[in-house]
Write a protein that holds these residues in place. Structure first.
Motif, PDB file in Angstrom:
ATOM      1  N   ARG A  36     -22.488 -38.551  -4.306  1.00  0.00           N
ATOM      2  CA  ARG A  36     -21.258 -39.283  -4.041  1.00  0.00           C
ATOM      3  C   ARG A  36     -20.479 -39.418  -5.418  1.00  0.00           C
ATOM      4  O   ARG A  36     -19.111 -39.500  -5.283  1.00  0.00           O
ATOM      5  CB  ARG A  36     -21.392 -40.718  -3.305  1.00  0.00           C
ATOM      6  N   TYR A  37     -21.427 -39.371  -6.342  1.00  0.00           N
ATOM      7  CA  TYR A  37     -20.574 -39.375  -7.667  1.00  0.00           C
ATOM      8  C   TYR A  37     -20.862 -38.181  -8.452  1.00  0.00           C
ATOM      9  O   TYR A  37     -22.048 -37.721  -8.742  1.00  0.00           O
ATOM     10  CB  TYR A  37     -21.134 -40.819  -8.415  1.00  0.00           C
ATOM     11  N   GLY A  38     -19.916 -37.719  -9.058  1.00  0.00           N
ATOM     12  CA  GLY A  38     -20.153 -36.243  -9.905  1.00  0.00           C
ATOM     13  C   GLY A  38     -19.327 -36.458 -11.187  1.00  0.00           C
ATOM     14  O   GLY A  38     -18.173 -36.837 -11.204  1.00  0.00           O
ATOM     15  N   VAL A  39     -19.986 -36.315 -12.136  1.00  0.00           N
ATOM     16  CA  VAL A  39     -19.512 -36.310 -13.499  1.00  0.00           C
ATOM     17  C   VAL A  39     -19.652 -34.716 -14.214  1.00  0.00           C
ATOM     18  O   VAL A  39     -20.356 -33.931 -14.189  1.00  0.00           O
ATOM     19  CB  VAL A  39     -20.400 -36.908 -14.582  1.00  0.00           C
ATOM     20  N   VAL A  40     -18.388 -34.292 -14.490  1.00  0.00           N
ATOM     21  CA  VAL A  40     -18.375 -32.852 -15.225  1.00  0.00           C
ATOM     22  C   VAL A  40     -18.098 -33.252 -16.690  1.00  0.00           C
ATOM     23  O   VAL A  40     -16.795 -33.661 -16.844  1.00  0.00           O
ATOM     24  CB  VAL A  40     -17.229 -32.057 -14.757  1.00  0.00           C
ATOM     25  N   LEU A  41     -18.622 -32.764 -17.652  1.00  0.00           N
ATOM     26  CA  LEU A  41     -18.609 -32.974 -18.937  1.00  0.00           C
ATOM     27  C   LEU A  41     -17.586 -32.129 -20.027  1.00  0.00           C
ATOM     28  O   LEU A  41     -16.809 -32.489 -20.620  1.00  0.00           O
ATOM     29  CB  LEU A  41     -19.966 -32.997 -19.702  1.00  0.00           C
ATOM     30  N   ASN A  42     -18.001 -30.797 -19.852  1.00  0.00           N
ATOM     31  CA  ASN A  42     -17.220 -29.877 -20.378  1.00  0.00           C
ATOM     32  C   ASN A  42     -17.632 -28.469 -19.874  1.00  0.00           C
ATOM     33  O   ASN A  42     -18.580 -28.278 -19.227  1.00  0.00           O
ATOM     34  CB  ASN A  42     -17.597 -29.889 -21.928  1.00  0.00           C
ATOM     35  N   VAL A  43     -16.811 -27.432 -20.187  1.00  0.00           N
ATOM     36  CA  VAL A  43     -16.949 -26.040 -19.790  1.00  0.00           C
ATOM     37  C   VAL A  43     -17.150 -25.384 -21.169  1.00  0.00           C
ATOM     38  O   VAL A  43     -16.004 -25.210 -21.901  1.00  0.00           O
ATOM     39  CB  VAL A  43     -15.938 -25.687 -18.957  1.00  0.00           C
ATOM     40  N   GLY A  44     -18.243 -24.767 -21.439  1.00  0.00           N
ATOM     41  CA  GLY A  44     -18.615 -24.177 -22.621  1.00  0.00           C
ATOM     42  C   GLY A  44     -19.228 -23.015 -22.675  1.00  0.00           C
ATOM     43  O   GLY A  44     -19.644 -22.367 -21.463  1.00  0.00           O
ATOM     44  N   HIS A  45     -19.814 -22.275 -23.799  1.00  0.00           N
ATOM     45  CA  HIS A  45     -20.252 -20.986 -23.724  1.00  0.00           C
ATOM     46  C   HIS A  45     -21.809 -20.934 -23.395  1.00  0.00           C
ATOM     47  O   HIS A  45     -22.455 -20.011 -23.386  1.00  0.00           O
ATOM     48  CB  HIS A  45     -20.319 -20.356 -24.954  1.00  0.00           C
ATOM     49  N   ALA A  46     -22.206 -22.199 -23.053  1.00  0.00           N
ATOM     50  CA  ALA A  46     -23.997 -22.241 -22.478  1.00  0.00           C
ATOM     51  C   ALA A  46     -24.327 -21.326 -21.689  1.00  0.00           C
ATOM     52  O   ALA A  46     -23.595 -21.504 -20.497  1.00  0.00           O
ATOM     53  CB  ALA A  46     -24.498 -23.793 -22.492  1.00  0.00           C
TER      54      ALA A  46
END
Ligand SMILES: Nc1ncnc2c1ncn2[C@@H]1O[C@H](COP(=O)(O)OP(=O)(O)OP(=O)(O)O)[C@@H](O)[C@H]1O
Ligand SMILES: [Mg+2]
Length: 476
Positions: free
Chosen positions: A184-194
């Motif tokens: 119900r809760y979603g955290v997106v931190l970053n979009v990087g090259h991993a």
């Protein structure tokens, strides 16, 4: 996590949920212990899921797991012990996990994803949310089609919160994990090259990470990093309410940080700004990159009902629960070692180099020299060579006294040195060594008190042994 009970499940129920066939077992026998895929961790009351790995096949250890107390084995071929035969073990684990989630309607589920910082944020968030009630969170990086359901299966009737780490190596992976345990809760931190090589570029990475906000229900909350445009754009891909966080004090994000500074050991301090007020926070974790991680954890805990005092106290008290991520240790002779050997990608290498610069610039290693022992960054696809060159250039441009030595470990890391040589003003030493042992020999001839050494590479390089040896610890 050892011995944590799953909700008791009979073998008959396990067969029903997984669509499997019970063999050699009492249908009424109850699994009340942990579900494991490592037979050495099988314990009384548990269930052992046999998985065929690269080096060994779990089915060969079925009898040993039962001898160690496992009630039964989840298997894809017949084994001579009580077992439930299924077509596909990850799918069976997913079905079992989903049945546990469905039996716990009061448990609130949060998922955390991003290219870097999932484990760090998950560990911070779990330590905050524990102030509200019993939490199940994965140990380390249990974030894929095995670790995710195994973590969920540790929940029981007392569980109030699941704080889960969701990883993706391709499109559809996060959507799949969200079906196993719908957050119900979603955290997106970053979009990087991993893993960008496997995805085919950053836009594809963003598509994949955005499957988390997409999976959230209308009464859910999407917690997005306002400082990353690809993450902020995910606000358009969710039915949930959007809450943002930002390291920019002037941003219009809901949860922000002001006055970010680092202490002698690179631990960030900042003023946490929330709609309810502000509070000073100093983290026990190292590196400025932990500020966004802390803000994400704070925003999540706030949504779950933790008040500002609880959030600020929790952040101040939170420790690193997972190893080899930005561990900073000082040796008796004054040499500082940064062990960030858990993993590496272009963003996290830059974050770690920044921490190295800080420590030699006015921090614990003030007056000392900076050395970076870097192994290769895996899974970058077509951008592998350019990414290593860019990281090497970044290292050579490091602020303060600059980098005294760049030691590239292994052939695949050698392009780091080509990148460093693109900076004519850099006067440091560039060394290519075949392995960690040689890196240690080269360092032994050079290190003096006050020097700071960063050790970092992708998981496969296992450079944590170099950091351990530098600190005089037995290899791990
Ligand atoms: N917000 C961030 N931005 C950039 N780098 C970060 C961030 N948080 C952590 N890192 C770096 O990434 C490394 C790995 O951190 P962490 O294990 O928390 O990430 P992860 O996303 O769980 O990784 P994995 O995909 O391997 O599970 C850390 O050692 C640190 O160097
Ligand atoms: Mg992780």
């Amino acid at each position: 996590m050892d011995g944590d009970p799953v909700i008791p499940l009979s073998l008959a129920r396990i067969a029903q949920v997984t669509g499997g066939q019970l063999a050699h077992g009492d249908p009424e026998a109850i699994v009340s212990g942990e579900v494991v895929i490592d037979s050495r961790r099988a314990a009384p009351g548990g269930l052992f899921a046999a998985v065929a790995g690269e080096r060994s096949d779990g089915h060969d250890f079925a009898a040993a797991a039962v001898a160690a107390g496992a009630v039964a084995v989840l298997a894809t071929r017949p084994v001579p012990v009580p077992s439930v035969l299924v077509a596909d073990v990850p799918a069976a684990l997913a079905a079992l996990a989903r049945s546990v989630v469905d039996a716990l309607p009061r448990a609130r589920i949060a998922g955390i994803t991003g290219s870097s910082g999932k484990t760090s944020t998950k560990d911070l968030a779990a330590q905050l949310v524990e102030r509200l009630g019993p939490v199940i969170a994965p140990a380390g990086s249990f974030n894929n089609e095995f670790g995710h359901p195994l973590t969920v299966l540790r929940a029981d009737a007392s569980t109030r919160y699941l704080v889960l780490e969701l990883s993706a190596r391709g499109l559809g992976h996060i959507a799949y994990l969200c079906r196993v345990a719908p957050p119900r809760y979603g955290v997106v931190l970053n979009v990087g090259h991993a893993h960008a090589g496997e995805f085919g570029g950053l836009d594809q990475v963003a598509r994949a990470k955005g499957e988390l906000p997409e999976a959230l229900p209308a009464d859910g909350v999407a917690i997005l990093n306002a400082d990353d445009p690809r993450v902020l754009a995910m606000a358009d891909r969710t039915a949930a309410r959007v809450v943002t966080f930002s390291c920019g004090p002037a941003s219009d994000a809901l949860v922000r940080a002001a006055d970010i500074r680092l202490d002698d050991l690179g631990r960030p301090g900042f003023t946490l700004l929330t709609p309810e007020g502000s509070a000073p926070v100093t983290l026990r974790l190292h590196g400025a990159h932990n500020v966004p991680n802390a803000l994400a954890a704070a925003a999540l805990a706030r949504e779950l009902g933790l008040d500002l005092d609880g959030i600020a106290d929790g952040l101040r008290a939170a420790t690193a629960r997972s190893r080899w991520r930005m561990e900073v240790h000082q040796r008796g002779d004054g040499v500082t070692v940064i062990n960030d050997a858990y993993n590496a990608n272009p963003e996290s290498v830059r974050a770690a180099l920044d921490a190295l610069a800080h420590l030699t610039q006015g921090g614990a290693g003030h007056g000392g020299r900076a050395f970076a022992v870097l192994g290769h960054m895996a899974e970058l696809g077509d951008t592998t060579r350019a990414s290593h060159e860019d990281a090497g250039e970044y290292a050579a441009r490091l602020g303060g006294p600059g980098l005294a030595g760049l030691i590239a470990v292994g052939e695949e890391a050698a392009p780091l040195l080509d990148g460093a040589r693109r900076v004519p003003a850099w006067t440091g030493e560039a060394l290519a060594v075949p392995d960690g042992a040689t890196a240690l020999e080269e360092l032994a001839n050079r290190l003096k008190p006050s020097d700071v050494v960063l050790v970092k590479a992708s998981r496969a390089a296992h450079l944590e042994g170099v950091a351990a040896a530098l600190l005089g610890e037995a290899g791990q």
